[in-house]
Design a protein around this motif. Structure first.
Motif, PDB file in Angstrom:
ATOM      1  N   LEU A 155       0.835  -1.198   0.000  1.00 14.13           N
ATOM      2  CA  LEU A 155       0.000   0.000   0.000  1.00 14.13           C
ATOM      3  C   LEU A 155       0.873   1.253   0.000  1.00 14.13           C
ATOM      4  CD1 LEU A 155      -2.652  -1.056   2.669  1.00 14.13           C
ATOM      5  CD2 LEU A 155      -2.722  -1.418   0.209  1.00 14.13           C
ATOM      6  N   ASP A 156       0.329   2.335  -0.542  1.00 15.75           N
ATOM      7  CA  ASP A 156       1.056   3.600  -0.499  1.00 15.75           C
ATOM      8  C   ASP A 156       1.039   4.152   0.923  1.00 15.75           C
ATOM      9  OD1 ASP A 156      -1.242   5.791  -0.273  1.00 15.75           O
ATOM     10  OD2 ASP A 156      -1.915   4.274  -1.705  1.00 15.75           O
ATOM     11  N   SER A 157       1.890   5.127   1.188  1.00 17.62           N
ATOM     12  CA  SER A 157       2.080   5.615   2.556  1.00 17.62           C
ATOM     13  C   SER A 157       0.809   6.225   3.138  1.00 17.62           C
ATOM     14  CB  SER A 157       3.211   6.649   2.595  1.00 17.62           C
ATOM     15  OG  SER A 157       2.915   7.740   1.737  1.00 17.62           O
ATOM     16  N   THR A 158       0.032   6.915   2.305  1.00 15.34           N
ATOM     17  CA  THR A 158      -1.198   7.543   2.803  1.00 15.34           C
ATOM     18  C   THR A 158      -2.221   6.494   3.210  1.00 15.34           C
ATOM     19  OG1 THR A 158      -0.824   9.432   1.340  1.00 15.34           O
ATOM     20  CG2 THR A 158      -3.028   9.181   2.257  1.00 15.34           C
ATOM     21  N   THR A 159      -2.392   5.482   2.355  1.00 15.04           N
ATOM     22  CA  THR A 159      -3.335   4.403   2.669  1.00 15.04           C
ATOM     23  C   THR A 159      -2.874   3.622   3.898  1.00 15.04           C
ATOM     24  OG1 THR A 159      -3.858   4.208   0.315  1.00 15.04           O
ATOM     25  CG2 THR A 159      -4.533   2.398   1.726  1.00 15.04           C
ATOM     26  N   ALA A 160      -1.572   3.359   3.970  1.00 11.21           N
ATOM     27  CA  ALA A 160      -1.026   2.656   5.128  1.00 11.21           C
ATOM     28  C   ALA A 160      -1.259   3.445   6.407  1.00 11.21           C
ATOM     29  CB  ALA A 160       0.474   2.408   4.923  1.00 11.21           C
ATOM     30  N   GLN A 161      -1.081   4.771   6.319  1.00 14.99           N
ATOM     31  CA  GLN A 161      -1.317   5.624   7.487  1.00 14.99           C
ATOM     32  C   GLN A 161      -2.775   5.549   7.928  1.00 14.99           C
ATOM     33  OE1 GLN A 161       0.744   7.495   9.212  1.00 14.99           O
ATOM     34  NE2 GLN A 161      -0.627   8.837  10.377  1.00 14.99           N
ATOM     35  N   ARG A 162      -3.680   5.544   6.970  1.00 14.66           N
ATOM     36  CA  ARG A 162      -5.111   5.502   7.298  1.00 14.66           C
ATOM     37  C   ARG A 162      -5.470   4.178   7.973  1.00 14.66           C
ATOM     38  NH1 ARG A 162     -10.163   7.252   3.418  1.00 14.66           N
ATOM     39  NH2 ARG A 162     -11.770   6.971   5.002  1.00 14.66           N
ATOM     40  N   ILE A 163      -4.913   3.092   7.464  1.00 13.37           N
ATOM     41  CA  ILE A 163      -5.216   1.782   8.046  1.00 13.37           C
ATOM     42  C   ILE A 163      -4.659   1.681   9.458  1.00 13.37           C
ATOM     43  CG2 ILE A 163      -4.628  -0.676   7.877  1.00 13.37           C
ATOM     44  CD1 ILE A 163      -5.039  -0.432   4.864  1.00 13.37           C
ATOM     45  N   LEU A 164      -3.415   2.133   9.668  1.00 12.39           N
ATOM     46  CA  LEU A 164      -2.825   2.078  11.005  1.00 12.39           C
ATOM     47  C   LEU A 164      -3.544   3.012  11.977  1.00 12.39           C
ATOM     48  CD1 LEU A 164      -0.449   0.607  12.394  1.00 12.39           C
ATOM     49  CD2 LEU A 164      -0.657   0.198   9.951  1.00 12.39           C
ATOM     50  N   THR A 165      -4.051   4.128  11.469  1.00  9.18           N
ATOM     51  CA  THR A 165      -4.834   5.030  12.326  1.00  9.18           C
ATOM     52  C   THR A 165      -6.112   4.331  12.790  1.00  9.18           C
ATOM     53  OG1 THR A 165      -3.987   6.963  11.147  1.00  9.18           O
ATOM     54  CG2 THR A 165      -5.989   7.270  12.449  1.00  9.18           C
ATOM     55  N   THR A 166      -6.745   3.604  11.868  1.00 10.38           N
ATOM     56  CA  THR A 166      -7.938   2.838  12.236  1.00 10.38           C
ATOM     57  C   THR A 166      -7.603   1.790  13.289  1.00 10.38           C
ATOM     58  OG1 THR A 166      -8.842   3.139  10.004  1.00 10.38           O
ATOM     59  CG2 THR A 166      -9.777   1.370  11.338  1.00 10.38           C
ATOM     60  N   VAL A 167      -6.498   1.081  13.089  1.00  5.78           N
ATOM     61  CA  VAL A 167      -6.073   0.048  14.042  1.00  5.78           C
ATOM     62  C   VAL A 167      -5.750   0.679  15.399  1.00  5.78           C
ATOM     63  CG1 VAL A 167      -4.283  -1.665  14.533  1.00  5.78           C
ATOM     64  CG2 VAL A 167      -5.242  -1.497  12.232  1.00  5.78           C
ATOM     65  N   LYS A 168      -5.116   1.842  15.382  1.00  2.00           N
ATOM     66  CA  LYS A 168      -4.793   2.544  16.625  1.00  2.00           C
ATOM     67  C   LYS A 168      -6.077   2.906  17.375  1.00  2.00           C
ATOM     68  CE  LYS A 168      -1.860   4.795  19.356  1.00  2.00           C
ATOM     69  NZ  LYS A 168      -0.802   4.105  20.129  1.00  2.00           N
ATOM     70  N   GLY A 169      -7.092   3.327  16.627  1.00  2.00           N
ATOM     71  CA  GLY A 169      -8.374   3.634  17.258  1.00  2.00           C
ATOM     72  C   GLY A 169      -9.020   2.410  17.871  1.00  2.00           C
ATOM     73  N   LEU A 170      -8.885   1.258  17.193  1.00  2.00           N
ATOM     74  CA  LEU A 170      -9.431   0.017  17.742  1.00  2.00           C
ATOM     75  C   LEU A 170      -8.729  -0.356  19.043  1.00  2.00           C
ATOM     76  CD1 LEU A 170      -9.685  -2.069  14.443  1.00  2.00           C
ATOM     77  CD2 LEU A 170     -11.576  -1.096  15.729  1.00  2.00           C
ATOM     78  N   ALA A 171      -7.413  -0.177  19.078  1.00  2.00           N
ATOM     79  CA  ALA A 171      -6.664  -0.499  20.294  1.00  2.00           C
ATOM     80  C   ALA A 171      -7.046   0.427  21.439  1.00  2.00           C
ATOM     81  CB  ALA A 171      -5.162  -0.403  20.020  1.00  2.00           C
ATOM     82  N   SER A 172      -7.239   1.695  21.137  1.00  2.00           N
ATOM     83  CA  SER A 172      -7.574   2.652  22.200  1.00  2.00           C
ATOM     84  C   SER A 172      -8.925   2.363  22.829  1.00  2.00           C
ATOM     85  CB  SER A 172      -7.560   4.087  21.640  1.00  2.00           C
ATOM     86  OG  SER A 172      -8.582   4.244  20.672  1.00  2.00           O
ATOM     87  N   GLY A 173      -9.739   1.550  22.142  1.00  2.00           N
ATOM     88  CA  GLY A 173     -11.032   1.175  22.695  1.00  2.00           C
ATOM     89  C   GLY A 173     -10.964  -0.026  23.628  1.00  2.00           C
ATOM     90  N   GLY A 174      -9.764  -0.468  23.979  1.00  2.00           N
ATOM     91  CA  GLY A 174      -9.625  -1.567  24.930  1.00  2.00           C
ATOM     92  C   GLY A 174      -9.298  -2.904  24.307  1.00  2.00           C
ATOM     93  N   ARG A 175      -8.944  -2.889  23.029  1.00  2.00           N
ATOM     94  CA  ARG A 175      -8.592  -4.141  22.377  1.00  2.00           C
ATOM     95  C   ARG A 175      -7.091  -4.379  22.451  1.00  2.00           C
ATOM     96  NH1 ARG A 175     -12.387  -1.500  19.571  1.00  2.00           N
ATOM     97  NH2 ARG A 175     -14.341  -2.593  19.141  1.00  2.00           N
ATOM     98  N   THR A 176      -6.723  -5.635  22.352  1.00  2.00           N
ATOM     99  CA  THR A 176      -5.321  -6.027  22.297  1.00  2.00           C
ATOM    100  C   THR A 176      -4.965  -6.247  20.837  1.00  2.00           C
ATOM    101  OG1 THR A 176      -5.538  -7.115  24.442  1.00  2.00           O
ATOM    102  CG2 THR A 176      -3.623  -7.687  23.114  1.00  2.00           C
ATOM    103  N   VAL A 177      -3.969  -5.540  20.335  1.00  2.00           N
ATOM    104  CA  VAL A 177      -3.621  -5.595  18.912  1.00  2.00           C
ATOM    105  C   VAL A 177      -2.173  -6.045  18.753  1.00  2.00           C
ATOM    106  CG1 VAL A 177      -3.409  -4.297  16.766  1.00  2.00           C
ATOM    107  CG2 VAL A 177      -5.266  -3.776  18.352  1.00  2.00           C
ATOM    108  N   VAL A 178      -1.973  -7.047  17.905  1.00  2.00           N
ATOM    109  CA  VAL A 178      -0.632  -7.513  17.552  1.00  2.00           C
ATOM    110  C   VAL A 178      -0.533  -7.506  16.033  1.00  2.00           C
ATOM    111  CG1 VAL A 178       1.072  -9.363  17.730  1.00  2.00           C
ATOM    112  CG2 VAL A 178      -0.577  -9.014  19.573  1.00  2.00           C
ATOM    113  N   THR A 179       0.532  -6.919  15.507  1.00  2.00           N
ATOM    114  CA  THR A 179       0.688  -6.838  14.061  1.00  2.00           C
ATOM    115  C   THR A 179       2.126  -7.124  13.665  1.00  2.00           C
ATOM    116  OG1 THR A 179       0.412  -5.413  12.105  1.00  2.00           O
ATOM    117  CG2 THR A 179       1.095  -4.340  14.154  1.00  2.00           C
ATOM    118  N   THR A 180       2.292  -7.733  12.510  1.00  2.00           N
ATOM    119  CA  THR A 180       3.628  -7.832  11.918  1.00  2.00           C
ATOM    120  C   THR A 180       3.732  -6.715  10.896  1.00  2.00           C
ATOM    121  OG1 THR A 180       2.947  -9.287  10.098  1.00  2.00           O
ATOM    122  CG2 THR A 180       3.599 -10.335  12.164  1.00  2.00           C
ATOM    123  N   ILE A 181       4.909  -6.202  10.711  1.00  2.00           N
ATOM    124  CA  ILE A 181       5.100  -5.128   9.739  1.00  2.00           C
ATOM    125  C   ILE A 181       6.533  -5.201   9.248  1.00  2.00           C
ATOM    126  CG2 ILE A 181       5.768  -3.317  11.381  1.00  2.00           C
ATOM    127  CD1 ILE A 181       3.656  -1.562   9.680  1.00  2.00           C
TER     128      ILE A 181
END
Length: 622
Positions: A207-233
């Motif tokens: 993915l391009d950097s802008t799309t990648a940023q948007r996806i990680l921002t979404t994931v960050k929001g999910l984590a801030s809601g009390g979820r446990t997030v593990v990702t490879t990158i």
């Protein structure tokens, strides 16, 4: 506990989707792979030794945190993530992985979201259809269908998919949505269940950097809601790197860092690995994981001693990790107590059952299958193929006189052969093509295998039975066979019966081998044997191999078609003015017109047996 409302407005929240925070711990995880070709191994050959993919990896991630696993290709990131998702089992995996101090269970599976690196989606479904069917299957019965639809709308809005909601997903041969949109659909499928644990494998890959940023921002929001997030990158930009709470850096299966992302540079500087220039922390960590020290990178990268220097650097980093980080990490994990064990046990006991009933799963899977294959069902090329063969056959056998019994018998054998083999080749592709989807959805505990199997096979019946019906209707009357409605209907029933048996064998081949080339090769050999032993080409088969014809459903179909078309008392004109008994005609005499119920029973056993074999073979798919 309450559901996560941090990302959504109050009127959109669904209070029945409760979020149970999960603390994930993994201690001394080791995974080894044995050589695939054992027959080529002898002595103490290096290539025959077990290869260790993970060497005692330890770590912990709590609700609200994002743990990122960094490392070069082949470092073990995806293997570790797969193990944490409960999708890697067997004797080769050792160590301890717990979820709120509990082992992996059915309830954990159904509250864990797993987003694979490759987006496994049905190409002909639209974005909204993909999410709707996922919601219907994965959300519990406690929610009404209306509430499930609202949940889908909430996810579509959250992930910015409204613009492409009615666009098809697309695939290799079908143009559809973009790669970033596919990745968001994959994440959306996991968001639907309000996962307590979310695992993502390379979510920004390709993915391009802008799309990648948007996806990680979404994931960050999910984590801030009390979820446990593990990702490879693999190689995040600096702004993506700073979104991670914790980082695990892997180098050839060894940990060289495990701790806060913000403290990684300081730690490596403290053990003598620092850089004088401003650099993306992720690039710096990946260089170290590859064994490239900052001060010697340019000097040693192309030299003959490069590999030896890299190995020495890795040994220093692993040793520093064992001395500085590992003891503190083990102490932190052992001192961390999960205080809500009682409620966790109750939740596990309550959630062990399937989210939806068998019948509900069957109906939804049947609807999804029909939607996905609606283009295939009306495939003009397939319809043209069958109709053209029917008309050509009808012209070749045009109004065959009763006296030309040899030609009539040949037409009946053509029925048994064409509709004994054509459905088999189509059915062979069924399960190999859906293997990845089946693995993905079964790993998520989305449905029972039996409901999927029945829905998949029944969903194919309209097309599988419509085309032979049209075929028989055309060629039967053009060929001048017995002009009796009852005989015609019985002939059609026999052909459709043969279609079902043939399809069953194709499903069994595909499910057993799960590889299209191998399955089609086996189907080719089988159909050739059935063709020769079908009772038409070789009428007097040698006794020592005569049993072969009893394995051929084409043989039984051919016998039934003869029995439907002719009676024992029928006569035909064998020469001018001379009538002969049909039963005495050599090709018919060798087959016989009696005991047709045995043929019906044998085909019934094949129909049930082949499908049972296919179902049992699917249980092996992991």
């Amino acid at each position: 506990m309450t559901s996560d409302d941090s990302l959504h407005s109050p009127h959109q929240s669904l209070p029945k989707l409760t979020l149970y925070p999960i603390t994930l711990k993994f201690e001394e995880v080791v995974y080894k792979v044995k050589p695939e070709h054992k027959g080529l191994c002898w002595g103490s050959s290096w290539s025959c030794r077990e290869k260790t993919i993970l060497n005692g990896i330890t770590g912990m991630v709590s609700p609200g945190e994002i743990l990122a696993m960094l490392g070069p290709s082949g470092s073990g990131k995806t293997t570790l993530l797969t193990a944490l998702g409960g999708r890697l089992n067997g004797r080769s995996l050792s160590g301890k992985i717990t979820y709120n101090n509990q082992p992996f269970s059915g309830s954990i599976k159904r509250t864990t979201g797993f987003v694979a690196q490759d987006d496994v989606l049905y190409p002909h479904l639209t974005v909204s259809e993909t999410l709707i069917f996922t919601a219907l299957l994965r959300l519990p019965n406690s929610l009404t269908n209306t509430e499930k639809m609202k949940h889908v709308e909430r996810v579509i809005a959250e992930l910015g998919l409204a613009r492409c909601r009615n666009s098809i997903i697309g695939g290799a041969l079908v143009r559809g949505i973009s790669g970033g949109e596919k990745k968001r659909v994959s994440i959306g499928q996991e968001m639907l269940i309000n996962p307590s644990l979310l695992l993502l494998d390379e979510p920004t890959s390709g993915l391009d950097s802008t799309t990648a940023q948007r996806i990680l921002t979404t994931v960050k929001g999910l984590a801030s809601g009390g979820r446990t997030v593990v990702t490879t990158i693999h190689q995040p930009s600096s702004r993506l790197y700073h979104m991670f709470d914790k980082v695990v850096v892997l180098s050839e299966g060894w940990s060289i860092y495990n701790g806060p992302a913000a403290a990684a540079m300081e730690y490596f500087s403290s053990i003598g690995f620092s850089t004088s220039i401003t650099v993306n922390p992720a690039d710096f960590l990946l260089d170290l994981a590859n064994g490239i020290a900052p001060d010697s990178k340019q000097a040693s990268q192309q030299s003959e001693s490069s590999e030896q220097e890299r190995e020495q650097t890795r040994e220093v980093l692993v040793s520093a990790y064992e001395n500085n980080i590992a003891p503190k990490l083990k102490l932190e994990i052992s001192s961390h107590n999960f205080t809500k064990r009682a409620s966790s046990r109750n939740d596990i006991a309550k959630a062990e059952q399937w989210c939806t009933s068998w019948w509900y799963q069957f109906i939804v899977l049947l609807q999804r299958g029909i939607r996905e294959r609606r283009y295939e069902a009306f495939n003009g090329l397939r319809i043209f193929q069958v109709i053209s063969v029917a008309f050509l056959g009808g012209l070749l056998w045009w109004h065959t006189p009763e006296s030309h019994i040899q030609d009539r018998v040949a037409l009946l054998f053509f029925f048994s052969v064409f509709w004994g083999f054509y459905p088999l080749y189509n059915a062979v592709f069924t399960f190999p093509q859906e293997r990845r989807m089946l693995i993905k959805e079964r790993s998520s505990g989305m449905y029972r295998l039996s409901s999927y199997f029945l829905a998949r096979t029944i969903g194919d019946l309209p097309l599988e039975l419509a085309l032979p019906t049209l075929f028989v209707f055309i060629i039967y009357w053009m060929g001048g066979l017995k002009p009796d409605p009852v005989t015609f209907i019985l002939s059609l029933v026999v052909v459709l019966y043969s279609v079902l048996v043939s399809q069953s064998l194709g499903l069994a081949f595909g499910a057993i081998l799960m590889e299209i080339k191998q399955a089609t090769t086996l189907a080719s050999v089988t159909t050739l044997v059935f063709l020769i032993a079908g009772g038409y080409y070789v009428q007097q088969i040698p006794p020592f191999i005569a049993w072969l014809k009893y394995l051929s459903y084409s043989y039984y179909c051919y016998r039934l078609l003869l029995g439907v078309q002719y009676d024992e008392d029928d006569y035909y004109e064998c020469s001018n003015g001379v009538l002969c008994r049909v039963e005495d005609f050599p090709p018919i005499k060798s087959m016989g017109l009696n005991h047709l119920w045995v043929d019906v029973l044998m085909m019934a056993l094949m129909l049930v047996g082949y499908r049972l074999v296919a179902y049992l073979a699917l249980h092996r798919v992991r």
